[in-house]
Write an enzyme that holds these catalytic residues in place. Structure first.
Site, short mmCIF file in Angstrom:
data_model
loop_
_atom_site.label_atom_id
_atom_site.label_comp_id
_atom_site.label_asym_id
_atom_site.label_seq_id
_atom_site.Cartn_x
_atom_site.Cartn_y
_atom_site.Cartn_z
N ARG A 1 0.01 -9.32 13.19
CA ARG A 1 -0.62 -8.33 12.30
C ARG A 1 -1.43 -9.03 11.20
NH1 ARG A 1 4.40 -5.29 10.43
NH2 ARG A 1 3.00 -4.00 9.18
N ARG B 1 11.95 -5.44 4.62
CA ARG B 1 11.60 -4.02 4.45
C ARG B 1 12.56 -3.12 5.23
NH1 ARG B 1 5.69 -1.81 5.48
NH2 ARG B 1 5.94 -2.76 7.53
N LYS C 1 0.84 -1.21 0.00
CA LYS C 1 0.00 0.00 0.00
C LYS C 1 0.87 1.26 0.00
CE LYS C 1 -2.07 -1.21 3.86
NZ LYS C 1 -1.38 -2.49 4.16
N ARG D 1 -9.90 0.22 8.54
CA ARG D 1 -9.36 -1.12 8.79
C ARG D 1 -10.36 -1.98 9.55
NH1 ARG D 1 -3.58 -0.01 8.71
NH2 ARG D 1 -2.38 -1.83 9.27
N ARG E 1 11.44 -1.36 10.79
CA ARG E 1 10.32 -0.96 11.64
C ARG E 1 10.16 -1.92 12.80
NH1 ARG E 1 5.03 0.45 8.12
NH2 ARG E 1 4.03 -0.89 9.66
P1 AP5 Z 1 4.85 -1.60 1.87
O1 AP5 Z 1 4.51 -0.75 0.70
O2 AP5 Z 1 5.60 -0.98 3.00
O3 AP5 Z 1 3.52 -2.32 2.40
P2 AP5 Z 1 2.28 -1.75 3.17
O4 AP5 Z 1 1.08 -2.45 2.61
O5 AP5 Z 1 2.26 -0.26 3.16
O6 AP5 Z 1 2.61 -2.31 4.61
P3 AP5 Z 1 2.51 -1.69 6.05
O7 AP5 Z 1 3.24 -2.67 6.95
O8 AP5 Z 1 2.95 -0.28 6.12
O9 AP5 Z 1 1.01 -1.81 6.31
P4 AP5 Z 1 0.34 -2.00 7.60
O10 AP5 Z 1 -1.03 -1.92 7.10
O11 AP5 Z 1 0.63 -3.18 8.44
O12 AP5 Z 1 0.98 -0.85 8.52
P5 AP5 Z 1 0.51 0.59 8.89
O13 AP5 Z 1 1.70 1.46 8.87
O14 AP5 Z 1 -0.69 0.99 8.12
O15 AP5 Z 1 5.64 -2.88 1.33
C1 AP5 Z 1 6.18 -3.84 2.22
C2 AP5 Z 1 7.58 -4.29 1.71
O16 AP5 Z 1 7.42 -5.03 0.49
C3 AP5 Z 1 8.54 -3.13 1.40
O17 AP5 Z 1 9.83 -3.51 1.75
C4 AP5 Z 1 8.41 -2.96 -0.15
O18 AP5 Z 1 9.61 -2.45 -0.71
C5 AP5 Z 1 8.14 -4.38 -0.59
N1 AP5 Z 1 7.26 -4.46 -1.76
C6 AP5 Z 1 6.16 -3.69 -2.00
N2 AP5 Z 1 5.58 -4.06 -3.15
C7 AP5 Z 1 6.32 -5.12 -3.63
C8 AP5 Z 1 6.23 -5.96 -4.79
N3 AP5 Z 1 5.25 -5.80 -5.69
N4 AP5 Z 1 7.15 -6.94 -4.96
C9 AP5 Z 1 8.15 -7.11 -4.04
N5 AP5 Z 1 8.30 -6.35 -2.93
C10 AP5 Z 1 7.39 -5.36 -2.72
O19 AP5 Z 1 0.03 0.36 10.41
C11 AP5 Z 1 0.91 0.07 11.46
C12 AP5 Z 1 0.11 -0.14 12.74
O20 AP5 Z 1 -0.59 1.07 13.08
C13 AP5 Z 1 -0.98 -1.21 12.70
O21 AP5 Z 1 -0.47 -2.51 12.97
C14 AP5 Z 1 -1.94 -0.72 13.79
O22 AP5 Z 1 -1.49 -1.03 15.07
C15 AP5 Z 1 -1.87 0.79 13.62
N6 AP5 Z 1 -2.89 1.32 12.68
C16 AP5 Z 1 -2.67 1.98 11.51
N7 AP5 Z 1 -3.83 2.29 10.92
C17 AP5 Z 1 -4.81 1.84 11.72
C18 AP5 Z 1 -6.23 1.84 11.62
N8 AP5 Z 1 -6.88 2.40 10.57
N9 AP5 Z 1 -6.94 1.26 12.62
C19 AP5 Z 1 -6.32 0.73 13.70
N10 AP5 Z 1 -4.98 0.67 13.85
C20 AP5 Z 1 -4.23 1.23 12.86
#
Ligand code: AP5
Length: 213
Positions: free
Chosen positions: A167, A123, A13, A88, A156
């Site tokens: 997660r 990552r 994402k 989410r 991270r």
């Molecule tokens: P990346 O693009 O970083 O993936 P992402 O989907 O953004 O993953 P996140 O871990 O950031 O999502 P998340 O939803 O768990 O975390 P968030 O920060 O929202 O890609 C991942 C890796 O793969 C990278 O190294 C990239 O280079 C590689 N990659 C990407 N595309 C690729 C491809 N096509 N091929 C190969 N490699 C690839 O949330 C963190 C925490 O915050 C949550 O756990 C929760 O506690 C809290 N939180 C956030 N939002 C909410 C909410 N709305 N409600 C409740 N809690 C929340």
């Protein structure tokens, strides 16, 4: 244009939203990024969120709804935005509807759990500008240094193996129901996310390019 990027942790994402921001000139509103900054700065929201994030659990809906409402009210979000990582839960999606937020499209990036573990284990993120890299799939030009701003690349805290598993379980239980929620509203487009970053980006570009101007 108002978009939601849906998908498991590590589905890509953040990576794909960087491209949409550059090409379409709308900001990405990432609750994960906002919360990480709040934790770093020790704000009241950060203090509430930290233990949930460290455990791979979701931060309570009322905290998230306040955070995203405030962010959507900032001037740069007036002409459109990408919601990255929010909603989410069904309660968050319903809250957006109650606020009158009209979403054009929900892109559901689909990747298997096996691929997710591989992606999150490699990552690296820039501690300064938040840009995302992967040691194998998207390496920086100079190891451990951000191509964009020269910042240091770090792992991270929630990318530890045990937290990744938690997660993923949270995702399947609480976030996956949103796929049907938005399918019923005729907003959902499924994006095969197991291909390369570029191939996934091209597919998203094709879908966005077909939206009415
Ligand atoms: P990346 O693009 O970083 O993936 P992402 O989907 O953004 O993953 P996140 O871990 O950031 O999502 P998340 O939803 O768990 O975390 P968030 O920060 O929202 O890609 C991942 C890796 O793969 C990278 O190294 C990239 O280079 C590689 N990659 C990407 N595309 C690729 C491809 N096509 N091929 C190969 N490699 C690839 O949330 C963190 C925490 O915050 C949550 O756990 C929760 O506690 C809290 N939180 C956030 N939002 C909410 C909410 N709305 N409600 C409740 N809690 C929340």
């Amino acid at each position: 244009m108002k978009l939601i990027l849906l998908g498991a942790p590590g589905a890509g994402k953040g990576t794909q939203s960087e491209f949409i921001v550059d090409k379409y000139g709308i900001p990405a509103l990432s609750t994960g990024e906002i919360l990480r900054a709040a934790v770093k700065n020790g704000t009241p929201v950060g203090l509430k969120a930290k233990s949930y994030m460290d455990a791979g659990a979701l931060v309570p809906d009322d905290v998230i709804i306040d955070v995203i409402k405030e962010r959507m009210g900032e001037p740069d979000a007036a002409k459109g935005f990408i919601l990255d990582g929010v909603p989410r839960t069904v309660a968050q999606a319903e809250a957006l509807e109650k606020m009158g937020v009209e979403i054009d499209l929900v892109l559901d990036i689909e990747v298997s759990d096996e691929n997710i573990i591989e992606r999150l284990s490699g990552r690296r993120v820039c501690e300064k500008c938040g840009a995302t890299y992967h040691t194998l799939f998207k390496p920086s030009q100079v190891p451990e240094v951000c191509d964009r701003c020269g910042g240091r690349l770090i792992i991270r805290k929630d990318d530890e193996p045990e937290t990744i598993k938690a997660r993923l379980a949270t995702y399947h239980e609480q976030t996956e129901p949103l796929v049907d929620f938005y399918r019923q509203r005729d907003k959902l487009v499924e994006i095969e996310g197991s291909y390369s970053v570029e191939k996934t980006r091209d597919r998203i570009d094709e879908v966005l390019g077909a939206l009415p101007k």
